[in-house]
Design an enzyme around this catalytic site. Structure first.
Site, PDB file in Angstrom:
ATOM      1  CB  SER A 167      -0.944  -0.049   1.210  1.00 54.04           C
ATOM      2  OG  SER A 167      -1.921   0.952   1.147  1.00 54.04           O
ATOM      3  CG  ASP A 309      -4.242  -2.241   0.914  1.00 54.33           C
ATOM      4  OD1 ASP A 309      -3.090  -2.661   1.081  1.00 54.33           O
ATOM      5  OD2 ASP A 309      -4.722  -1.293   1.565  1.00 54.33           O
TER       6      ASP A 309
END
Length: 469
Positions: A167, A309
């Site tokens: 991320s 993510d």
């Protein structure tokens, strides 16, 4: 120490604090129950005598007896929590001597050991000692904290060549892994950061407890295009020497998470990998990866799959990094909001600190157990069950390493983790990352000293062997 504006100021203040508290004496005294100081002293004396006497074969034998980071317990984390700066001077002396002995054996001054014998020894020594990696967690807009950590390590020439990010951590890792040293000097300049933050405000709008503005996909893509060149993982490694790794999670069921890098996915574009790793469910759509084909044309990579993510399923891909690169020492910059409540910050290993740690671990285990009951295989395919499954993946992960760099508690307000940051807020987060790193610098320097020397020696030996053919 808290008022220091750079590492050198912090270092001087920390040493002065140790002088005033008597910790200088603790550092000078070799004896301690925390490590086998007699063994370290004996080995140090032997290595010095062999090197001073020019006994190269004896020195080689002595080094072969064992080169590893926790020799006689000198890697014990408690040894680095007593003094504000550094640890026992004996450990410092021993680490320095091993490094100098290795450089001596590798030098052209040593002629009674062949180049092939040297290469064999140093390859084995490097394999046994291992190496370090920097792990940058998922973070929301706390990724500026990671930037401060990276900047601090980079300025001290201690930034590991192996970097893994999820991320927001993937974004910061990609800045290092796709830019030259000259470009990084510009990126770390506060005025450049201020300019970029103001440019990025459209990509990350403000979020509130009861309202949410839509993210501009165009602005996000424009941001990533501006920050990350159109380069593959293999090209990035060849350009910078950094082994960049980006963790992504699959959207589809029955698929496993991926760690994208120059080994497993050399032709994948770093930019799209980082965008996928940052695609938090509900806020940003899943991403199809892109890659360069054999003709240099950009085309979809596994076009029937989408990715989100990376911190959801593998925020800290420690096992994969270990397997791929022989890493056994992990420096973690941890800002993941799912992990921070369960990470113990206390230095003490007795009394109330032990109770607090036990309570945090117990809470985490109860949450994980309850989640397993809610998301069992026979549960329905509702949004609630999907969320429970995701929560289980988050709770079951390992989020810490050997050295953990954490933000101050005041910085990780859950309500602001997906909010845009002003330039002042971003610079404050960067500064917090630097300040959080400074207390760990000397430990990182000591614990990575030998592996950094071994890596450089192997590079030099490869060159020598190439020209000797």
């Amino acid at each position: 120490m808290t008022q220091a504006s750079n590492y050198n100021e912090w270092r001087e203040a920390a040493i002065e604090r140790d002088r005033k508290t008597g910790m200088i004496g603790w550092r000078q005294a070799e004896s301690s129950r925390l490590y086998d100081y007699r063994s370290i002293r004996n080995r140090l004396t032997k290595l010095r005598e062999k090197r001073a006497g020019g006994d190269t074969k004896g020195l080689l034998f002595a080094l072969n007896e064992g080169i590893h980071g926790n020799m006689a317990g000198m890697g014990n984390s408690l040894l680095y929590k007593r003094a504000a700066f550094g640890t026992k001077l004996l450990i410092d002396e021993y680490t320095t001597e091993v490094g100098e002995a290795l450089q001596y054996l590798a030098s052209k001054e040593v002629t009674d050991i062949t180049l092939a014998q040297k290469a064999d020894f140093f390859q084995r020594a490097s394999h046994c000692f291992g190496r370090s990696a920097l792990m940058l967690s998922g973070s929301g807009t706390l990724f500026y904290f990671h930037l401060g950590v990276v900047k601090s390590l980079w300025e001290q020439d201690l930034l590991p060549k192996i970097i893994s990010g999820s991320s927001g951590g993937a974004l910061i890792g990609s800045l290092v892994g796709t830019h030259s040293r000259e470009e990084l000097e510009k990126i770390f300049d506060p005025e450049y950061i201020r300019f970029e933050v103001e440019q990025n405000n459209g990509a990350l709008p403000s979020f509130g407890l009861l309202r949410r503005q839509p993210i501009s996909l165009h602005a996000v893509k424009e941001l990533y295009t501006r920050l990350i060149p159109e380069i593959t993982f293999q090209e990035a490694q060849q350009l910078t020497g950094y082994k960049l790794n980006v963790s992504v999670a699959p959207v589809e069921k029955h698929q496993s998470s991926r760690l994208l890098n120059a080994i497993a996915s050399p032709n994948v574009l770093v930019r799209d990998a980082v965008m996928a790793s940052s695609a938090f469910p509900g806020f940003f759509p899943a991403v199809t990866l892109q890659a360069k084909d054999e003709h240099g044309n950009i085309r979809p990579y596994l076009e029937d799959r989408k990715w989100i993510d990376g911190s959801i399923s593998d925020d800290m891909p420690i096992k994969r990094i270990t397997r791929l690169y022989g890493v056994n020492h992990f420096i973690v910059s941890q800002t993941n909001p799912a992990a921070l409540p369960f990470i113990h910050r206390e230095k003490s290993s007795v009394g109330l600190a032990v109770i607090k740690r036990a309570l945090k671990n117990t809470t985490r285990e109860w949450l994980l157990a309850g989640n397993k009951l809610l998301s069992h295989p026979g549960a329905n395919e509702s949004a609630f069950n999907s969320a429970a499954t995701m929560l289980g993946q988050v709770l079951s992960q390992t989020y810490t390493g050997d050295i953990n760099i954490l933000p101050p508690s005041r910085l990780h307000n859950p309500m602001s983790l997906l909010s845009g940051r002003s330039s002042e807020e971003a610079l404050a987060l960067i500064n917090a990352g630097e300040q959080a790193t400074w207390p760990h610098i000397e430990r990182i320097r000591l614990q990575t000293h030998i592996s950094r020397i071994l890596d450089q020696i192997l590079t030099d030996l490869d060159t020598q062997m190439l020209y000797s053919q």
